[in-house]
Structure formats: C-alpha cells, structure tokens
Design a protein around this motif. Sequence first.
Motif, PDB file in Angstrom:
ATOM      1  N   GLU A  62      -4.270  -0.460  -2.164  1.00  0.00           N
ATOM      2  CA  GLU A  62      -4.160   0.279  -3.429  1.00  0.00           C
ATOM      3  C   GLU A  62      -5.466   1.003  -3.748  1.00  0.00           C
ATOM      4  OE1 GLU A  62      -2.340   2.012  -6.369  1.00  0.00           O
ATOM      5  OE2 GLU A  62      -1.245   0.490  -5.247  1.00  0.00           O
ATOM      6  N   ILE A  63      -6.585   0.344  -3.510  1.00  0.00           N
ATOM      7  CA  ILE A  63      -7.886   0.955  -3.758  1.00  0.00           C
ATOM      8  C   ILE A  63      -8.092   2.149  -2.831  1.00  0.00           C
ATOM      9  CG2 ILE A  63     -10.385   0.587  -3.544  1.00  0.00           C
ATOM     10  CD1 ILE A  63      -9.834  -2.317  -4.545  1.00  0.00           C
ATOM     11  N   ILE A  64      -7.770   1.974  -1.549  1.00  0.00           N
ATOM     12  CA  ILE A  64      -7.896   3.076  -0.583  1.00  0.00           C
ATOM     13  C   ILE A  64      -7.004   4.235  -0.996  1.00  0.00           C
ATOM     14  CG2 ILE A  64      -7.210   3.756   1.773  1.00  0.00           C
ATOM     15  CD1 ILE A  64      -9.931   2.546   1.762  1.00  0.00           C
ATOM     16  N   ARG A  65      -5.778   3.937  -1.412  1.00  0.00           N
ATOM     17  CA  ARG A  65      -4.855   5.003  -1.803  1.00  0.00           C
ATOM     18  C   ARG A  65      -5.378   5.764  -3.019  1.00  0.00           C
ATOM     19  NH1 ARG A  65       1.455   5.314  -3.430  1.00  0.00           N
ATOM     20  NH2 ARG A  65       1.883   7.163  -2.207  1.00  0.00           N
ATOM     21  N   ARG A  66      -5.956   5.056  -3.972  1.00  0.00           N
ATOM     22  CA  ARG A  66      -6.535   5.729  -5.140  1.00  0.00           C
ATOM     23  C   ARG A  66      -7.672   6.655  -4.731  1.00  0.00           C
ATOM     24  NH1 ARG A  66      -7.601   0.923  -8.387  1.00  0.00           N
ATOM     25  NH2 ARG A  66      -5.577  -0.040  -8.341  1.00  0.00           N
ATOM     26  N   LYS A  67      -8.456   6.223  -3.754  1.00  0.00           N
ATOM     27  CA  LYS A  67      -9.541   7.073  -3.254  1.00  0.00           C
ATOM     28  C   LYS A  67      -8.976   8.333  -2.614  1.00  0.00           C
ATOM     29  CE  LYS A  67     -12.978   3.464  -2.343  1.00  0.00           C
ATOM     30  NZ  LYS A  67     -13.769   2.771  -1.308  1.00  0.00           N
ATOM     31  N   ILE A  68      -7.923   8.179  -1.824  1.00  0.00           N
ATOM     32  CA  ILE A  68      -7.283   9.332  -1.179  1.00  0.00           C
ATOM     33  C   ILE A  68      -6.742  10.286  -2.246  1.00  0.00           C
ATOM     34  CG2 ILE A  68      -5.281  10.071   0.193  1.00  0.00           C
ATOM     35  CD1 ILE A  68      -5.681   7.478   1.853  1.00  0.00           C
ATOM     36  N   SER A  70      -7.698  10.617  -5.360  1.00  0.00           N
ATOM     37  CA  SER A  70      -8.728  11.223  -6.217  1.00  0.00           C
ATOM     38  C   SER A  70      -9.618  12.208  -5.452  1.00  0.00           C
ATOM     39  CB  SER A  70      -9.580  10.147  -6.873  1.00  0.00           C
ATOM     40  OG  SER A  70     -10.312   9.433  -5.908  1.00  0.00           O
ATOM     41  N   LYS A  71      -9.683  12.063  -4.131  1.00  0.00           N
ATOM     42  CA  LYS A  71     -10.527  12.965  -3.327  1.00  0.00           C
ATOM     43  C   LYS A  71      -9.785  13.376  -2.056  1.00  0.00           C
ATOM     44  CE  LYS A  71     -14.764  10.961  -5.047  1.00  0.00           C
ATOM     45  NZ  LYS A  71     -15.981  10.240  -4.752  1.00  0.00           N
ATOM     46  N   PRO A  72      -8.685  14.119  -2.201  1.00  0.00           N
ATOM     47  CA  PRO A  72      -7.884  14.472  -1.022  1.00  0.00           C
ATOM     48  C   PRO A  72      -8.608  15.383  -0.045  1.00  0.00           C
ATOM     49  CG  PRO A  72      -7.135  15.705  -2.931  1.00  0.00           C
ATOM     50  CD  PRO A  72      -8.162  14.711  -3.421  1.00  0.00           C
ATOM     51  N   TYR A  73      -9.645  16.041  -0.483  1.00  0.00           N
ATOM     52  CA  TYR A  73     -10.376  17.004   0.330  1.00  0.00           C
ATOM     53  C   TYR A  73     -11.328  16.355   1.338  1.00  0.00           C
ATOM     54  CZ  TYR A  73     -13.262  15.866  -3.672  1.00  0.00           C
ATOM     55  OH  TYR A  73     -13.913  15.190  -4.666  1.00  0.00           O
ATOM     56  N   ASP A 107       0.358  10.909   3.408  1.00  0.00           N
ATOM     57  CA  ASP A 107      -0.119  10.770   2.032  1.00  0.00           C
ATOM     58  C   ASP A 107      -1.326  11.678   1.800  1.00  0.00           C
ATOM     59  OD1 ASP A 107       0.230   9.708  -0.494  1.00  0.00           O
ATOM     60  OD2 ASP A 107      -0.746   7.794  -0.055  1.00  0.00           O
ATOM     61  N   VAL A 108      -2.232  11.718   2.775  1.00  0.00           N
ATOM     62  CA  VAL A 108      -3.409  12.593   2.678  1.00  0.00           C
ATOM     63  C   VAL A 108      -2.954  14.045   2.577  1.00  0.00           C
ATOM     64  CG1 VAL A 108      -5.416  13.488   3.941  1.00  0.00           C
ATOM     65  CG2 VAL A 108      -5.015  11.020   3.846  1.00  0.00           C
ATOM     66  N   ILE A 109      -2.054  14.452   3.469  1.00  0.00           N
ATOM     67  CA  ILE A 109      -1.571  15.838   3.494  1.00  0.00           C
ATOM     68  C   ILE A 109      -0.880  16.184   2.183  1.00  0.00           C
ATOM     69  CG2 ILE A 109       0.105  17.392   4.584  1.00  0.00           C
ATOM     70  CD1 ILE A 109      -0.593  15.862   7.257  1.00  0.00           C
ATOM     71  N   ASN A 110       0.001  15.312   1.707  1.00  0.00           N
ATOM     72  CA  ASN A 110       0.701  15.569   0.436  1.00  0.00           C
ATOM     73  C   ASN A 110      -0.272  15.745  -0.720  1.00  0.00           C
ATOM     74  OD1 ASN A 110       3.214  15.513   1.631  1.00  0.00           O
ATOM     75  ND2 ASN A 110       3.635  13.397   1.058  1.00  0.00           N
ATOM     76  N   LEU A 133     -11.648  23.969   0.136  1.00  0.00           N
ATOM     77  CA  LEU A 133     -11.770  22.999  -0.959  1.00  0.00           C
ATOM     78  C   LEU A 133     -10.793  21.837  -0.811  1.00  0.00           C
ATOM     79  CD1 LEU A 133     -12.249  25.339  -4.043  1.00  0.00           C
ATOM     80  CD2 LEU A 133     -13.947  23.810  -3.018  1.00  0.00           C
ATOM     81  N   CYS A 134      -9.707  22.067  -0.084  1.00  0.00           N
ATOM     82  CA  CYS A 134      -8.698  21.019   0.113  1.00  0.00           C
ATOM     83  C   CYS A 134      -8.950  20.195   1.374  1.00  0.00           C
ATOM     84  CB  CYS A 134      -7.306  21.639   0.166  1.00  0.00           C
ATOM     85  SG  CYS A 134      -6.807  22.321  -1.424  1.00  0.00           S
ATOM     86  N   GLY A 135     -10.033  20.505   2.084  1.00  0.00           N
ATOM     87  CA  GLY A 135     -10.403  19.696   3.237  1.00  0.00           C
ATOM     88  C   GLY A 135      -9.936  20.236   4.568  1.00  0.00           C
TER      89      GLY A 135
END
Length: 160
Positions: A62-68, A70-73, A107-110, A133-135
């Motif tokens: 859950e913590i990792i997913r929140r990081k993804i 909040s900072k998808p780039y 999930d990262v791509i979405n 900006l989106c990585g």
Amino acid sequence: VQLDNTQELSMIINHICYETYSSNKYKEDTINHYLHIFFIKLSEHSHISTETSSMSSSLKLEIIRRKIHSKPYLNWNVDWLSHELTMSKSNFQHLYKKTFGITPMADVINNRLKYAKYLLSTYDMTVKQISKLCGYNNEIHFVRQFKQICGLTPSQYRMK
C-alpha cells in the motif's frame, strides 16, 4: 543490522576520521561526541529498519502504491520496487496483482497517463514537455501508449 540509508552514518565516520588526524586541541572530546551521535543515529536507523521489516506485506504494498500514485513520473521498475519490499520480483508482481487487481507496471502507466491528462487539460505545454514530465524518455512511445490506452492521441485529448 540491515540499514536502508547509510549516508548520514558515513558522514559521521568521515568526520571522526578527519578529527583523528587533525591537530585540533579538543579532538578527543570531538571524537567522543561524534561517536555518541553515531550510535544514536545507528539506533534510530536500526529502529526504523525493524519497524519496516515487521510491517505486513499488504501495508508495504500500500505504501509503495501510494508512492507510485503520488509520483508517477519517477523511473519505477519491478526490480527496484521488489527490492524496496525485499521480495523476489515474481513474488512481488504476483502479490501486487493479487492485492490491487493490476500489475505494478500497468499501475505505473495508468498513473502516468492520468497525470498526463491532468497536464494536457490544465497547462499549455507541448506534448513533448508533458511526456517528459510524466516520466517518458521518448515522446513517440508516450503518444503511442496514450492512444492505445485512452483511444485518442494527447493532442486529440486536449482538443476534446
């Protein structure tokens, strides 16, 4: 003791080494203080590592997913994510998909594309700037992925 970030401890050790070879009048006292700080910081790092390792896998995910989200780039990849959770890549991917119903990279791509939609509808930047900006390192890859998932090119999405 497994430590996550040793930069702070390394810096203290460097200061101790410097003091050892200095001609500072109070070098003994200074070294003792640095050693005291070192052990306090070592204790803090050890305590943080113990707390993290005792967390459940689902909480870590859950913590990792929140990081993804909040900072998808950022340059997310399965190797790094699985390493963060001290899991094998296959175990991490399986557990992530089982927990969230989506693969980590999907999930990262979405989330990158969700961020791109926000930028396209809010700011007047070029598609190339938004892709960066989106990585994305490659604008063409960004446009292709955007169209594949959203059904429109970024420019068409902006006009809509």
